[in-house]
Design an enzyme around this catalytic site. Structure first.
Site, PDB file in Angstrom:
ATOM      1  N   LYS A 170      53.459  39.348  -3.190  1.00 14.20           N
ATOM      2  CA  LYS A 170      53.027  39.654  -1.817  1.00 14.20           C
ATOM      3  C   LYS A 170      53.216  38.491  -0.862  1.00 14.20           C
ATOM      4  CE  LYS A 170      48.180  38.662  -2.865  1.00 14.20           C
ATOM      5  NZ  LYS A 170      46.999  39.242  -3.513  1.00 14.20           N
ATOM      6  N   ARG A 173      34.570  41.336  -4.562  1.00  8.88           N
ATOM      7  CA  ARG A 173      35.598  42.079  -3.843  1.00  8.88           C
ATOM      8  C   ARG A 173      35.676  43.431  -4.563  1.00  8.88           C
ATOM      9  NH1 ARG A 173      41.691  39.944  -2.643  1.00  8.88           N
ATOM     10  NH2 ARG A 173      42.158  41.267  -4.437  1.00  8.88           N
TER      11      ARG A 173
HETATM   12  C1  LIG Z   1      46.768  38.461  -4.565  1.00 11.99           C
HETATM   13  C2  LIG Z   1      46.299  38.988  -5.859  1.00 11.99           C
HETATM   14  C3  LIG Z   1      46.667  38.331  -7.056  1.00 11.99           C
HETATM   15  C4  LIG Z   1      47.450  37.043  -7.077  1.00 11.99           C
HETATM   16  O1  LIG Z   1      46.652  35.983  -6.632  1.00 11.99           O
HETATM   17  P1  LIG Z   1      47.176  34.466  -6.658  1.00 11.99           P
HETATM   18  O2  LIG Z   1      45.982  33.670  -6.316  1.00 11.99           O
HETATM   19  O3  LIG Z   1      48.254  34.379  -5.641  1.00 11.99           O
HETATM   20  O4  LIG Z   1      47.671  34.188  -8.025  1.00 11.99           O
HETATM   21  C5  LIG Z   1      46.252  38.901  -8.243  1.00 11.99           C
HETATM   22  N1  LIG Z   1      45.504  40.032  -8.258  1.00 11.99           N
HETATM   23  C6  LIG Z   1      45.130  40.676  -7.134  1.00 11.99           C
HETATM   24  C7  LIG Z   1      44.315  41.913  -7.244  1.00 11.99           C
HETATM   25  C8  LIG Z   1      45.505  40.167  -5.902  1.00 11.99           C
HETATM   26  O5  LIG Z   1      45.141  40.807  -4.789  1.00 11.99           O
END
Ligand SMILES: *Cc1c(COP(=O)(O)O)cnc(C)c1O
Length: 348
Positions: free
Chosen positions: A35, A127
């Site tokens: 992302k 969350r």
């Molecule tokens: C963004 C996200 C990740 C990745 O997080 P990082 O800190 O970039 O490794 C993993 N799981 C979910 C659900 C996320 O939203």
């Protein structure tokens, strides 16, 4: 064209390979999260070439850009209004709501498509996910699914509450997996143990062995883990760089003069008198990225900016109009720049 964000594909490849190998040693699958670079197909292709079989993103627009033949995991809990799109364009999704699960099952029947779900458990970060004390009720109320299937359970930490993964909170996830499997009567191959913030546990040899995969974005693109500074070896920094062009280079005072009103963002500006300086203006602004998320590679200092301009103290270096300055980026800067339509994206 400037401004542009440049990705060093060999550095990216190196970090994917390094982390994949580290995790393979403890039987954990690496799921790169795409992302932060909006699913840039070229980078996903590189991950695929390195043996990655699943990638994850929080937005369907990004997952749909990907051309490499990888499995796609939708990270953000799907909106009820996008269920068909999710089932069509992804292979798996993280879920936590009964209504969503049932809508996914219906869409999977309608589209006659296999689809897997990972039930999220909230371990305290507050969350997404079902709480431990809501879990028994939740699985008791699950109807039998006709087409979609559960692949397992997962959790996400250190995103809202700042809560770090630990052996204690992850044991709650592992217990939930056990219960869920017994309840469903089929094997659930997935226990998804979090994001980059779980990497320090890996470094310390403390990641519970039941964890089957980690979803990692930041760790790969930055080659470091911000505040958590895991001690994993072999990563390189500088995967992404911003390049911006100087459109004015002039000696000027450091203190504005005249009556003080508000700046372009409606704030009362404060300035310190540092005497005369060689001031540069770069053609990039707060519409593209915030200056506080950048670190100049040259010995200059960002003073501030407005929507389309970034003001630089050039420290009397040898610069002229048309020169290009380079900046190291943090996670948010990469996200902002990749999302700005005014920033060119190039590979090197
Ligand atoms: C963004 C996200 C990740 C990745 O997080 P990082 O800190 O970039 O490794 C993993 N799981 C979910 C659900 C996320 O939203």
């Amino acid at each position: 064209m400037y401004p542009r964000i440049v990705v060093n594909t060999e550095k990216y490849r190196h970090n994917v390979r390094n982390l994949k190998e580290i995790l393979a040693k403890i039987d954990v699958q690496l799921i790169p999260v795409t992302k932060v670079y909006t699913g840039w197909p070229e980078l996903v292709q590189i991950a695929y070439e390195e043996g990655i079989t699943t990638v994850a993103d929080s937005r369907m627009e990004n997952l749909e850009r990907i051309t490499a033949p990888v499995k796609k995991l939708m990270l953000r809990l799907p909106m009820l209004s996008e269920i068909e799109r999710v089932v069509q364009g992804a292979d798996q999704a993280l879920v936590s709501e009964l209504a969503t699960i049932m809508a996914i099952d219906e869409a999977a029947q309608k589209l006659d498509k296999d689809f897997e779900m990972v039930l999220m458990i909230d371990l305290g970060d507050l969350r997404e996910g079902v709480l431990e004390r809501q879990f028994d009720d939740f699985i008791q109320n699950l109807p039998t699914l006709k087409r979609a299937k559960f692949a397992g359970v997962g959790t996400n930490l250190t995103c809202f509450g700042g809560i770090l993964p630990s052996q204690e909170n992850l044991s709650v996830l592992i217990n939930a997996h056990q219960k869920f499997q017994e309840h469903l009567g089929y094997e659930l191959p997935v226990i998804s143990g979090g994001n980059s913030s779980s990497l320090p546990l890996v470094a310390q040899g403390k990641l519970p062995q039941e964890i089957t995969n980690l979803r990692v974005g930041e760790g790969i693109v930055l080659g470091s883990f911000s505040d958590y500074t895991g001690d994993l070896d072999g990563f390189v920094e500088g995967v992404f760089t911003l390049e911006a062009e100087l459109i004015e280079v002039r000696e000027k005072p450091s203190l504005p003069w005249g009556e003080v009103g508000l700046d372009a963002f409606g704030e009362v500006p404060t300035h310190t008198d540092r005497g005369m300086m060689l001031r540069g203006i770069c053609a990039v602004g707060r519409q593209d990225v915030l200056g506080q998320h950048l670190r100049p590679q040259q010995p200059v200092e960002i003073i501030g900016g407005s929507s389309d301009h970034m003001l630089i103290d050039l420290k009397y270096g040898n610069y002229k109009v048309g020169d290009v300055l380079s900046f190291d980026l943090n996670y948010v800067a990469i996200l902002e720049l990749m999302t700005s339509q005014f920033v060119e994206k190039v590979t090197r």
